[in-house]
Design an enzyme around this catalytic site. Structure first.
Site, PDB file in Angstrom:
ATOM      1  N   PRO A   1      19.814  77.442  79.921  1.00 24.57           N
ATOM      2  CA  PRO A   1      19.286  76.519  81.123  1.00 24.57           C
ATOM      3  C   PRO A   1      20.288  76.365  82.360  1.00 24.57           C
ATOM      4  O   PRO A   1      21.141  75.619  82.071  1.00 24.57           O
ATOM      5  CB  PRO A   1      19.349  75.199  80.099  1.00 24.57           C
ATOM      6  CG  PRO A   1      20.232  75.353  79.124  1.00 24.57           C
ATOM      7  CD  PRO A   1      20.341  76.832  78.851  1.00 24.57           C
TER       8      PRO A   1
ATOM      9  N   ASP B   1      25.803  76.411  82.830  1.00 24.14           N
ATOM     10  CA  ASP B   1      24.948  76.218  81.655  1.00 24.14           C
ATOM     11  C   ASP B   1      25.009  74.866  81.151  1.00 24.14           C
ATOM     12  O   ASP B   1      26.047  74.280  80.615  1.00 24.14           O
ATOM     13  CB  ASP B   1      25.628  77.275  80.669  1.00 24.14           C
ATOM     14  CG  ASP B   1      24.986  77.440  79.371  1.00 24.14           C
ATOM     15  OD1 ASP B   1      23.975  76.654  79.063  1.00 24.14           O
ATOM     16  OD2 ASP B   1      25.469  78.363  78.415  1.00 24.14           O
ATOM     17  N   HIS B   2      23.696  74.315  80.999  1.00 20.37           N
ATOM     18  CA  HIS B   2      23.687  72.861  80.799  1.00 20.37           C
ATOM     19  C   HIS B   2      23.736  72.898  79.133  1.00 20.37           C
ATOM     20  O   HIS B   2      24.045  71.504  78.870  1.00 20.37           O
ATOM     21  CB  HIS B   2      22.343  72.524  81.110  1.00 20.37           C
ATOM     22  CG  HIS B   2      22.179  70.909  81.744  1.00 20.37           C
ATOM     23  ND1 HIS B   2      23.041  70.022  81.129  1.00 20.37           N
ATOM     24  CD2 HIS B   2      21.406  70.209  82.273  1.00 20.37           C
ATOM     25  CE1 HIS B   2      22.769  68.748  81.822  1.00 20.37           C
ATOM     26  NE2 HIS B   2      21.833  68.842  82.591  1.00 20.37           N
ATOM     27  N   ARG B   3      23.847  73.984  78.456  1.00 20.51           N
ATOM     28  CA  ARG B   3      24.122  73.426  77.052  1.00 20.51           C
ATOM     29  C   ARG B   3      25.778  73.159  76.913  1.00 20.51           C
ATOM     30  O   ARG B   3      26.118  72.510  75.865  1.00 20.51           O
ATOM     31  CB  ARG B   3      23.967  74.756  76.273  1.00 20.51           C
ATOM     32  CG  ARG B   3      22.360  75.119  76.416  1.00 20.51           C
ATOM     33  CD  ARG B   3      22.162  76.695  75.753  1.00 20.51           C
ATOM     34  NE  ARG B   3      23.175  77.557  76.505  1.00 20.51           N
ATOM     35  CZ  ARG B   3      23.172  78.771  75.858  1.00 20.51           C
ATOM     36  NH1 ARG B   3      22.240  79.107  74.654  1.00 20.51           N
ATOM     37  NH2 ARG B   3      23.757  79.718  76.814  1.00 20.51           N
ATOM     38  N   ILE B   4      26.550  73.433  77.799  1.00 27.13           N
ATOM     39  CA  ILE B   4      27.943  73.163  77.992  1.00 27.13           C
ATOM     40  C   ILE B   4      28.497  72.182  78.952  1.00 27.13           C
ATOM     41  O   ILE B   4      29.418  71.465  78.390  1.00 27.13           O
ATOM     42  CB  ILE B   4      28.856  74.291  77.881  1.00 27.13           C
ATOM     43  CG1 ILE B   4      28.285  75.567  77.102  1.00 27.13           C
ATOM     44  CG2 ILE B   4      30.254  74.354  77.970  1.00 27.13           C
ATOM     45  CD1 ILE B   4      28.863  76.918  77.245  1.00 27.13           C
TER      46      ILE B   4
END
Length: 422
Positions: free
Chosen positions: A222, A394-397
């Site tokens: 994402p 990276d929106h997960r991080i």
């Protein structure tokens, strides 16, 4: 006893290899450890060495063909040894139909390819001729593209009529000799009304891997993007001063950007990270991947521990890595394992762009050109060298605030690069 030579794993990300060139011919003696072929992997041209002694009895994969890891590419044995049983075993294995197609003698292959390439008297002039496949080695394809040579005008001298390196070299030399004659005015050519003809060149392993990896990035990862504008006057002045003190340094703005990015990552470790299945991995040093454009793709050599290195060291490393990348001589450990990447298209006059994250990294900086622009400083309009950068996250991080804080630090350091000395 006859044995098979298989396509080896020559890089960590390699899934299949494209046979670029055979250095040995059928019937020639080979020794253990001797280089017998060159293979184009996803990132570089690597050498294949023999693991046994004997005679190269049969070449199973020809130049320009791609096969997966572990697939037999040749058979080595004694000069008078019967290899029919081994050939049958290879033909019955998964993908063995490729061996069956390669089995006829070279003369038969050449005759078939010549008939295929020969134009039929009844062939319609609607562009279908241009749709036929051209057999060309990857090296020859790159040379032809660089020299602007139409592959369809050439007849290959390689196996089966394949166009190889020496054919391109001959065409380049012929074009040089014909240059004076081409200077004469050419008669007007009729404008075709049919669909445009085209030529197909097989994908190199690098281009196939780029397509596969980027498709796996922009979908599952994402992305979100943050853009800021940076005043570059002091960085430009620092570069000029350092190069005047020691012209051999030849420091570029990109070298300074890499150094500043590494310093900013040390202040924001949550950006210097990668997403794992059950954890987030935070790295203790900044290994910066620097995007380098090649003729047929892109590669990101890695400057290890850039946060600990001087500008001069970073500059030398980037130049050396880029030169070997363009020669396709990088080792796998030199282009894998970056913790963050920088992609700079400013030298091409690009003002602003977005870059796709290279998994498993959490971010990449897309750097545009530094250009003079009117800006307001202390209530007055002045001219400053301004540069736009966009960070892909990276929106997960990385959350929005986290990415913004990193960019604030990056901007502050780049606008005041002497802070690196504090």
């Amino acid at each position: 006893m006859a044995t098979k030579i298989v396509m080896p794993k020559l890089s960590p990300t390699m899934e299949e290899g494209q046979l670029a060139r055979w250095l040995k011919k059928e019937g020639e003696q080979i020794a253990p450890g001797e280089t017998i072929a060159e293979v184009d992997t996803d990132k570089a041209t690597m050498e294949v060495t023999a693991n046994t002694a004997g005679v190269l009895r049969k070449i199973l994969v020809h130049e320009g063909e791609s096969v997966p890891l572990g697939h037999p590419i040749a058979i080595v044995g004694e000069a008078d040894e019967d290899i029919s049983a081994l050939l049958t075993e290879v033909e019955k294995s998964p993908g063995g139909e490729k061996v069956k197609q390669s089995a006829p003698a070279a003369e038969e292959r050449a005759a078939r390819e010549e008939r295929r390439e020969a134009p039929s008297p009844e062939a319609p002039s609607n562009g279908e001729r241009g749709a036929e496949r051209i057999f060309v080695s990857p090296i020859a394809a790159r040379m032809a593209a660089e020299a602007g040579i139409n592959l369809r005008t050439l007849k290959g001298s390689g196996p089966g009529g394949r166009i190889i390196k020496r054919d391109i070299e001959a065409a380049i030399e012929a074009s040089r000799q014909a240059a004076p004659r081409l200077a004469e005015a050419a008669p007007a050519q009729p404008i075709p009304s049919e669909a445009a003809p085209y030529e197909e060149v097989p994908l190199t392993e690098m281009r196939r891997t780029i397509a596969r990896r980027l498709a796996s990035s922009i979908g599952p990862v994402p992305h979100f993007f943050l853009t800021t504008e940076i005043e570059m006057d002091r960085a430009i002045e620092l570069r000029r001063s350092l190069n005047e003190l020691d012209p051999e340094l030849n420091i570029s703005l990109n070298d300074i950007i890499v150094k500043v990015a590494a310093a900013a990552l040390m202040q924001h470790p949550q950006v210097n990270a990668s997403f794992q299945e059950r954890a987030i991995r935070y790295y203790k040093q900044a290994d910066i991947g620097v995007a380098v454009a090649l003729e047929d793709g892109l590669i990101t050599p890695v400057v290890r521990a850039a946060n600990l290195k001087s500008l001069g060291t970073i500059s030398r490393e980037i130049r050396e890595l880029a030169e070997r990348a363009r020669a396709r001589k990088l080792k796998p450990e030199e282009y894998t394992g970056a913790t963050f990447s920088v992609s700079n298209l400013g030298m091409f006059g690009i003002d602003e762009f977005t870059a796709i994250i290279n998994p498993p990294e959490a971010g990449i900086l897309a750097v545009g050109a530094a250009q003079p622009k009117p800006v307001v400083r202390d209530g007055e309009i002045v001219i400053r060298q301004m540069m736009r950068v966009t960070m892909s996250c990276d929106h997960r991080i990385i959350d929005g605030a986290t990415g913004a804080q990193f960019l604030q630090t990056f901007k502050r350091l780049l606008e005041n690069p002497l802070r690196l000395l504090i």
